[in-house]
Scaffold this active site. Structure first.
Site, PDB file in Angstrom:
ATOM      1  N   THR A  93       2.330  -8.029 -48.959  1.00 14.13           N
ATOM      2  CA  THR A  93       2.575  -7.614 -50.343  1.00 14.13           C
ATOM      3  C   THR A  93       3.648  -6.540 -50.347  1.00 14.13           C
ATOM      4  O   THR A  93       4.383  -6.371 -49.368  1.00 14.13           O
ATOM      5  CB  THR A  93       1.268  -7.119 -51.011  1.00 14.13           C
ATOM      6  OG1 THR A  93       1.493  -6.901 -52.404  1.00 14.13           O
ATOM      7  CG2 THR A  93       0.730  -5.868 -50.357  1.00 14.13           C
ATOM      8  N   ASN A  94       3.766  -5.812 -51.439  1.00 13.17           N
ATOM      9  CA  ASN A  94       4.758  -4.740 -51.545  1.00 13.17           C
ATOM     10  C   ASN A  94       4.143  -3.569 -52.294  1.00 13.17           C
ATOM     11  O   ASN A  94       2.975  -3.609 -52.679  1.00 13.17           O
ATOM     12  CB  ASN A  94       6.028  -5.246 -52.244  1.00 13.17           C
ATOM     13  CG  ASN A  94       5.720  -5.871 -53.591  1.00 13.17           C
ATOM     14  OD1 ASN A  94       5.309  -5.196 -54.527  1.00 13.17           O
ATOM     15  ND2 ASN A  94       5.912  -7.195 -53.698  1.00 13.17           N
TER      16      ASN A  94
END
Length: 405
Positions: free
Chosen positions: A211-212
């Site tokens: 993810t980020n």
């Protein structure tokens, strides 16, 4: 721009309930939001809280039954009722709800409501047994049939020590719903807007994801700004801890592929797509069905590209929605302008919002942002560091300018 509470006169009625302290908090929050708030306490409410509390929190007068029988007795209730843009009774006891249902006007609050011609909103607060009584339910249904809006009650711990439905809903939820109600006649009324937000997640195994750091704050701010202008907003959101702005239609997604499908399904009929989400560029080529054990090790992780949503929208827009405007976002760390310009052109965007996420106070989890707006016609605008809500207002103002043209 677009604060629905500005210049609105709200008459806040407080009845005899232990939740009267929440009424004081609610008055403060409404005043901070920009509304003029006059309090009105029933005799029973004065047993729990004083008029001075409300006047200190709002800077406006708080009325009691003493004002009904004072020197202005023949006009005070009419003046209050006719000058209000909305009457809110929170907390509303079972007794006051019964009076309103049957038109009984035996105190300043109930007679003022009879004299008013504005929307009436009621937030009940009582014990679960009182709320579930057939008489109370009949009174509520009677008021609803007349157009009265009810907010709550909520389920939880009650003053009696019991658990059940009867708690006054949280003040933030009431403010959010009133904000949406006041936005009904904005310049974007009837217009559909699609906004994506948050950071997508690509599963490695059942417990790990790629993810980020996107918090979703900027995208959610755009949603609220659009709602404030009266728009019908579809929010396509990856997982985030943020509360969904009241009035938005939420479409929950996790992966880039789920977001791609949701975007393509929702853009027909939309005025604009605002792609504020941070969509993962890569995903594991193969998701492991069982948790990868540390002792077994994992020397490498093979990745593959995810779908380019904006590029696909560009290719399919003519078929799905020829008049669709598209606004993209670019969070960059190097070659800021070159990368943003390339994305603007290759994705055929009408505008791109670009920011250097290494700039202090302008990163993913910050409440502020510093961005530049690049347009398809080659023009641009640099914005100073500002709240993300203010950035959202700038983006929506651009949309209003397009409509004006």
């Amino acid at each position: 721009m677009g604060n629905p509470f500005l210049n609105k006169n709200i008459l806040l009625g407080i009845t005899g309930s232990i939740a009267a302290y929440k009424g004081a908090e609610l008055a403060s929050r409404l005043a901070q939001a920009g509304a003029k708030v006059n309090g009105l306490l029933t005799p029973a409410a004065e047993k729990f809280i004083s008029p001075l509390t409300f006047q200190s929190l709002t800077g406006s007068q708080c009325f009691t039954d003493a004002d009904l029988w004072g020197g202005q007795a023949h006009v005070v209730h009419v003046q209050l009722g006719r000058s209000a843009d909305l009457v809110l009774v929170a907390p509303a006891s079972a007794n006051t709800i019964a009076k309103l249902a049957h038109g009984i006007a035996d105190n300043l609050l109930t007679v003022t409501i009879l004299a008013s011609r504005c929307p009436l909103v009621v937030a009940p607060a009582m014990d679960a047994g009182m709320y579930s009584q057939p008489a109370t339910q009949e009174n509520i249904h009677r008021l609803q049939s007349r157009g009265v809006t009810f907010i709550g009650p909520a389920e939880g711990h009650l003053a009696s020590g019991l658990e059940g439905t009867g708690r006054m809903v949280e003040t933030g939820d009431i403010v959010a719903q009133l904000r949406w109600m006041f936005s009904g006649n904005g310049p974007l009324t009837g217009k559909k807007i699609v906004v994506t937000a948050g950071g997508t997640q690509e599963a490695i195994d059942p417990v790990r994801v790629i993810t980020n750091l996107s918090s979703g704050k900027q995208g959610y701010a755009v949603v609220q700004s659009a709602l404030d202008l009266g728009a019908r907003v579809t929010l396509i959101s990856a997982p985030t801890a943020l509360p969904v702005p009241y009035g938005a239609e939420l479409v929950k997604v996790n992966t880039a592929e789920e977001m791609r499908r949701a975007v393509l399904e929702n853009i027909p009929g939309a005025l604009v797509l605002i792609m504020a989400a941070a969509v993962a560029d890569f995903r594991p080529a193969q998701r492991q069905e069982e948790k990868i054990k540390k002792e077994k090790g994992m020397k490498e992780l093979l990745l593959e590209d995810t779908a380019d949503i904006l590029l696909e929208v560009a290719h399919k827009k003519e078929k799905l929605n020829p008049g669709l405007r598209v606004i993209g976002f670019a969070a960059e760390t190097e070659d800021i302008w070159r990368n943003a310009q390339k994305k603007l052109e290759s994705k055929r965007l009408d505008m791109i919002v670009v920011n250097d996420i290494t700039t202090p106070l302008a990163g993913f989890n910050s409440d502020t942002n510093q961005v530049s707006l690049l347009f398809a016609d080659g023009s641009s605008e640099d914005l100073p560091l500002m709240k993300k809500s203010e950035v959202a207002d700038k983006i929506l103002q651009t949309l209003l300018n397009w409509l004006a043209e």
